[in-house]
Motif scaffolding. Sequence first.
Motif, PDB file in Angstrom:
ATOM      1  N   PRO A 291       0.797  -1.230   0.000  1.00 37.49           N
ATOM      2  CA  PRO A 291       0.000   0.000   0.000  1.00 37.49           C
ATOM      3  C   PRO A 291       0.832   1.284   0.000  1.00 37.49           C
ATOM      4  CG  PRO A 291      -0.678  -1.495   1.772  1.00 37.49           C
ATOM      5  CD  PRO A 291       0.631  -1.995   1.227  1.00 37.49           C
ATOM      6  N   GLY A 292       2.148   1.169   0.030  1.00 39.80           N
ATOM      7  CA  GLY A 292       3.013   2.355   0.007  1.00 39.80           C
ATOM      8  C   GLY A 292       3.789   2.512   1.296  1.00 39.80           C
ATOM      9  N   GLU A 293       4.927   3.184   1.189  1.00 39.32           N
ATOM     10  CA  GLU A 293       5.836   3.298   2.332  1.00 39.32           C
ATOM     11  C   GLU A 293       5.194   3.971   3.535  1.00 39.32           C
ATOM     12  OE1 GLU A 293      10.386   4.777   3.264  1.00 39.32           O
ATOM     13  OE2 GLU A 293       9.641   4.766   1.212  1.00 39.32           O
ATOM     14  N   THR A 294       4.370   5.004   3.296  1.00 38.35           N
ATOM     15  CA  THR A 294       3.771   5.721   4.426  1.00 38.35           C
ATOM     16  C   THR A 294       2.736   4.883   5.171  1.00 38.35           C
ATOM     17  OG1 THR A 294       2.107   6.741   2.993  1.00 38.35           O
ATOM     18  CG2 THR A 294       4.144   7.994   3.383  1.00 38.35           C
ATOM     19  N   SER A 295       2.256   3.797   4.553  1.00 34.26           N
ATOM     20  CA  SER A 295       1.292   2.923   5.242  1.00 34.26           C
ATOM     21  C   SER A 295       1.972   2.162   6.374  1.00 34.26           C
ATOM     22  CB  SER A 295       0.669   1.922   4.264  1.00 34.26           C
ATOM     23  OG  SER A 295       1.613   0.927   3.901  1.00 34.26           O
ATOM     24  N   GLY A 296       3.270   1.873   6.213  1.00 32.29           N
ATOM     25  CA  GLY A 296       4.002   1.116   7.222  1.00 32.29           C
ATOM     26  C   GLY A 296       3.704  -0.378   7.207  1.00 32.29           C
ATOM     27  N   ILE A 297       2.893  -0.840   6.232  1.00 28.70           N
ATOM     28  CA  ILE A 297       2.505  -2.255   6.208  1.00 28.70           C
ATOM     29  C   ILE A 297       2.684  -2.863   4.812  1.00 28.70           C
ATOM     30  CG2 ILE A 297       0.810  -2.019   8.069  1.00 28.70           C
ATOM     31  CD1 ILE A 297      -1.380  -2.091   5.826  1.00 28.70           C
ATOM     32  N   ARG A 298       2.640  -4.168   4.782  1.00 23.86           N
ATOM     33  CA  ARG A 298       2.457  -4.934   3.546  1.00 23.86           C
ATOM     34  C   ARG A 298       1.370  -5.955   3.862  1.00 23.86           C
ATOM     35  NH1 ARG A 298       8.074  -4.797   1.730  1.00 23.86           N
ATOM     36  NH2 ARG A 298       8.137  -3.064   0.256  1.00 23.86           N
ATOM     37  N   LEU A 299       0.809  -6.541   2.817  1.00 26.46           N
ATOM     38  CA  LEU A 299      -0.246  -7.520   3.041  1.00 26.46           C
ATOM     39  C   LEU A 299      -0.173  -8.625   2.009  1.00 26.46           C
ATOM     40  CD1 LEU A 299      -3.045  -7.026   0.968  1.00 26.46           C
ATOM     41  CD2 LEU A 299      -2.687  -4.811   2.050  1.00 26.46           C
ATOM     42  N   SER A 300      -0.791  -9.735   2.343  1.00 22.84           N
ATOM     43  CA  SER A 300      -0.875 -10.831   1.367  1.00 22.84           C
ATOM     44  C   SER A 300      -2.239 -11.497   1.447  1.00 22.84           C
ATOM     45  CB  SER A 300       0.216 -11.878   1.612  1.00 22.84           C
ATOM     46  OG  SER A 300      -0.028 -12.601   2.802  1.00 22.84           O
ATOM     47  N   TRP A 301      -2.657 -12.002   0.296  1.00 22.55           N
ATOM     48  CA  TRP A 301      -3.817 -12.888   0.190  1.00 22.55           C
ATOM     49  C   TRP A 301      -3.269 -14.256  -0.171  1.00 22.55           C
ATOM     50  CZ3 TRP A 301      -8.499 -11.228   1.521  1.00 22.55           C
ATOM     51  CH2 TRP A 301      -8.742  -9.852   1.481  1.00 22.55           C
ATOM     52  N   SER A 302      -3.811 -15.307   0.408  1.00 23.90           N
ATOM     53  CA  SER A 302      -3.379 -16.648   0.033  1.00 23.90           C
ATOM     54  C   SER A 302      -4.559 -17.612   0.074  1.00 23.90           C
ATOM     55  CB  SER A 302      -2.255 -17.139   0.955  1.00 23.90           C
ATOM     56  OG  SER A 302      -2.705 -17.174   2.295  1.00 23.90           O
TER      57      SER A 302
END
Length: 198
Positions: A149-160
């Motif tokens: 979602p971008g650096e300022t979000s501070g997160i990453r995500l995954s769907w599996s």
Amino acid sequence: MTQSAMRRCLLALVLLVPCVFAVQAADKSGDVLAHGVRDGNAPAWAIAVASPTGWTRDCCMYAKAIGVDAVLYQGEWTGKPERVMVLNVWPRKLATLADELAADRKQYLQRDAASKSTAITIHNPHMPCQGVLHQGSDHIDDMVVFCDPGETSGIRLSWSMSFADADATRRPLLDAFMRVATDARYQRDIVPPVPKKS
């Protein structure tokens, strides 16, 4: 333009503005599947996506029990990982999405050295995403999509999602999974609702 025509235009504009705000408000809160609280510099967040027809959304009972942020499943909850879409969100640590995929592939190969991995193109208009299909020697396949979602979000995500390679419903399962992965949206500063006291 006559004065009466100008008045009609202004009236139409005045009536239209609340509708625009109502649509924006609905977009902001509609389809929210999971929330996260502010964590250091990372703001509170929400992940929103429409559920495929016939799929049940869960963020707060089964998902919490298995340690993930949300799940989408069909029929009754069985606790088995097959045919369940899983959302995981974590603080960003690796530099790029390619690094996330490489780390995931390395872990997968450590568990199953005979597996094959194929990169999948993902077209999510809301954020960059990259996918991979792991084909296990146990004939269970795992589809994983990583999003940033971008650096300022501070997160990453995954769907599996896991499924048997001979599953007769493989094509509709993959279609439903890809709709979720390509439609998911990150929302910033969406504060999680306060749980009701019982």
